[in-house]
Design an enzyme around this catalytic site. Sequence first.
Site, PDB file in Angstrom:
ATOM      1  CG  ASP A 191      -5.516   7.994   4.489  1.00  0.00           C
ATOM      2  OD1 ASP A 191      -6.453   8.572   3.891  1.00  0.00           O
ATOM      3  OD2 ASP A 191      -5.675   7.026   5.248  1.00  0.00           O
ATOM      4  NE  ARG A 237     -10.552  -1.147   4.227  1.00  0.00           N
ATOM      5  CZ  ARG A 237     -11.132  -1.270   5.415  1.00  0.00           C
ATOM      6  NH1 ARG A 237     -12.262  -1.918   5.540  1.00  0.00           N
ATOM      7  NH2 ARG A 237     -10.550  -0.768   6.496  1.00  0.00           N
ATOM      8  CD  GLU A 275      -6.634   5.176   2.566  1.00  0.00           C
ATOM      9  OE1 GLU A 275      -7.595   5.201   3.354  1.00  0.00           O
ATOM     10  OE2 GLU A 275      -5.464   5.050   2.949  1.00  0.00           O
ATOM     11  CE  LYS A 324      -6.465   8.949   7.903  1.00  0.00           C
ATOM     12  NZ  LYS A 324      -7.068   7.870   8.699  1.00  0.00           N
ATOM     13  CE  LYS A 356      -3.119   2.702   3.021  1.00  0.00           C
ATOM     14  NZ  LYS A 356      -3.957   2.729   4.240  1.00  0.00           N
ATOM     15  CG  ASP A 395      -1.763   5.411   4.875  1.00  0.00           C
ATOM     16  OD1 ASP A 395      -1.569   4.381   5.532  1.00  0.00           O
ATOM     17  OD2 ASP A 395      -2.872   5.725   4.400  1.00  0.00           O
ATOM     18  CG  ASP A 445      -9.828   7.575   6.709  1.00  0.00           C
ATOM     19  OD1 ASP A 445      -8.768   7.517   6.045  1.00  0.00           O
ATOM     20  OD2 ASP A 445      -9.879   7.829   7.927  1.00  0.00           O
TER      21      ASP A 445
HETATM   22  N1  BES Z   1      -4.072   4.785   6.871  1.00  0.00           N
HETATM   23  C1  BES Z   1      -5.150   4.527   7.738  1.00  0.00           C
HETATM   24  C2  BES Z   1      -4.780   3.605   8.897  1.00  0.00           C
HETATM   25  C3  BES Z   1      -3.767   4.155   9.858  1.00  0.00           C
HETATM   26  C4  BES Z   1      -4.178   4.904  10.944  1.00  0.00           C
HETATM   27  C5  BES Z   1      -2.435   3.890   9.704  1.00  0.00           C
HETATM   28  C6  BES Z   1      -3.246   5.408  11.827  1.00  0.00           C
HETATM   29  C7  BES Z   1      -1.503   4.373  10.593  1.00  0.00           C
HETATM   30  C8  BES Z   1      -1.908   5.142  11.664  1.00  0.00           C
HETATM   31  C9  BES Z   1      -6.284   3.873   6.962  1.00  0.00           C
HETATM   32  O1  BES Z   1      -6.398   4.249   5.641  1.00  0.00           O
HETATM   33  C10 BES Z   1      -7.547   4.278   7.633  1.00  0.00           C
HETATM   34  O2  BES Z   1      -7.859   5.430   7.612  1.00  0.00           O
HETATM   35  N2  BES Z   1      -8.255   3.312   8.210  1.00  0.00           N
HETATM   36  C11 BES Z   1      -9.482   3.581   8.883  1.00  0.00           C
HETATM   37  C12 BES Z   1     -10.509   2.576   8.423  1.00  0.00           C
HETATM   38  C13 BES Z   1     -11.910   2.894   8.821  1.00  0.00           C
HETATM   39  C14 BES Z   1     -12.398   4.127   8.081  1.00  0.00           C
HETATM   40  C15 BES Z   1     -12.775   1.711   8.495  1.00  0.00           C
HETATM   41  C16 BES Z   1      -9.211   3.447  10.374  1.00  0.00           C
HETATM   42  O3  BES Z   1      -8.436   2.595  10.767  1.00  0.00           O
HETATM   43  O4  BES Z   1      -9.789   4.211  11.124  1.00  0.00           O
HETATM   44 ZN    ZN Z   2      -4.673   4.888   4.734  1.00  0.00          ZN
HETATM   45 MN    MN Z   3      -7.556   6.004   5.403  1.00  0.00          MN
END
Ligand code: BES
Ligand code: ZN
Ligand code: MN
Length: 510
Positions: free
Chosen positions: A278, A359, A357, A285, A273, A296, A355
């Site tokens: 992000d 996946r 994204e 966010k 990824k 990210d 968010d």
């Molecule tokens: N890049 C983030 C996950 C992340 C968060 C990595 C903090 C490192 C530190 C990912 O894209 C994300 O935003 N995931 C969300 C998913 C949710 C919207 C289902 C999350 O984990 O909150």
């Molecule tokens: Zn992300």
């Molecule tokens: Mn995200």
Amino acid sequence: MTSRPEIVFQPLSADLEPTVVALAGTDVALGSRAREIDQRAGGAILKAAEAAQYKGRKKSTVEVLAPPRLGSVNRIILLGTGKTGELKENDWVLLGGSTAAAVGARKTKSASLIAEASDTGGMKPEMLAALLAFGVALRQYEFKKYLTKTNKSEDEPNEPDGLQKLVVHCADPDKARAAYQHYEAVANGTLTARDLVNEPANELGPVEFADRVKELEKAGVEVEILDQDDLAKLKMGALLAVAQGSVRPARVAILQWHGAKSKRAKPLAFIGKGVVFDTGGISIKPAAGMEDMKGDMGGAAAVVGLMQALAERKATVNVVGIIGLVENMPSGTATRPGDIVRAHSGQTVEILNTDAEGRLVLVDLISYVQERFKPRLIIDLATLTGAIMVSLGKEYAGLFSNDDKLAHDLLEASAETGEKIWRMPLDKAYDKMLESKNADIKNIGGRWAGACTAAAFIKFFVKDTPWAHIDLAGTAMDAPKSEINPSWGSGWGVRLLDRFVADKYEKGEK
Ligand code: BES
Ligand code: ZN
Ligand code: MN
């Protein structure tokens, strides 16, 4: 910027640099060369150890300054190892890191490390030297390229203050140098991954990232860059849905290393990824901590670092690495919650949260790699969920796999290298949480088990290939500092996967 000291291997008897580090086992058990230096110094070292009630405990140090009889030697540092006979491979690497830290704290430019122990516990002396050197190389890293002055104090000159040369004194320097070659490649790959993660997103967009990947051609990696038009032709609708809010176009980099006897032998596939930043997109966010989302792309960085390591050490296996480079931004062209897109596989996805994204990026690459390369296995690496940190904190990455042997092999490599992973569940119940009324699948699963539903989403696109997903959101960036990692971007995963490849797919193929 990376400051890489020159590491040279010389005989135990070679001349000493101004700073000398020698290992002290339990009860200050010294190797033969350290004992000899002590004798030359009139017993000053052992006397200092006794006066300090020094016992040689792991990581403890005692220092002797300018012993008069040792000429140009300014200081001798004893570095405690505890019971050397009990140390495992990774313990020696950590000791190398402690050596670099001890030397670095004293601002010395060149140092000698006496790579010898009274009892090596069966470890070959050249391995001991190579592992210590590996730890030094991993520890000697700084990301200072954007500091216009390197010294905090106004009146100090602007010059590099780190170690520039480390002489590893060992029993058989030729053998040690040969053993170190493998580790040097892995250290280089790890440092590349750190550099990529540490780089701010304004400097490292998808295009710049792809340019950096091209540099691996020098090491013999075949690099192919797909641009936005190529991706549209390939119908990578999920990946492109993430990229469409950004003014910076997406890229996919395909890296191939052909090291097996037969060029046509099916490859191992690693997918990363690479969200260069992000914001969350329209599902934006919160502001606090958002700057961390420059990291990210830690999965993509690990894949690039791994490919570099495998190529530099000429791994005897075929490997393909594919990384999806996009920026997730909110804008007038961004994907909206509720949009339905068609993935490369032809399956439709209802995007309920922009968010989630990562996946979307991964699954198009996973479909593509299966179709084009028919790999023996697929391992994807992604900073995928905050939820994995809720589960495992920042010490362990999450491992999900549809294949027990693959999971077992990865866990073994993890135990050897100390890059920790913990197996998490896949379950029909998580698949169910992703059912959508409007499309084949939706991209979020609700409040609970966020790391597991993310893995379940990816699994939906995996056919019958052994597959593992590693969620390194906690370990790739801002992870706890260690003897061998002083950096925000840790380069996590390169050592683990290098070992996995070496132990499980190269033995017997040489
Ligand atoms: N890049 C983030 C996950 C992340 C968060 C990595 C903090 C490192 C530190 C990912 O894209 C994300 O935003 N995931 C969300 C998913 C949710 C919207 C289902 C999350 O984990 O909150
Ligand atoms: Zn992300
Ligand atoms: Mn995200």
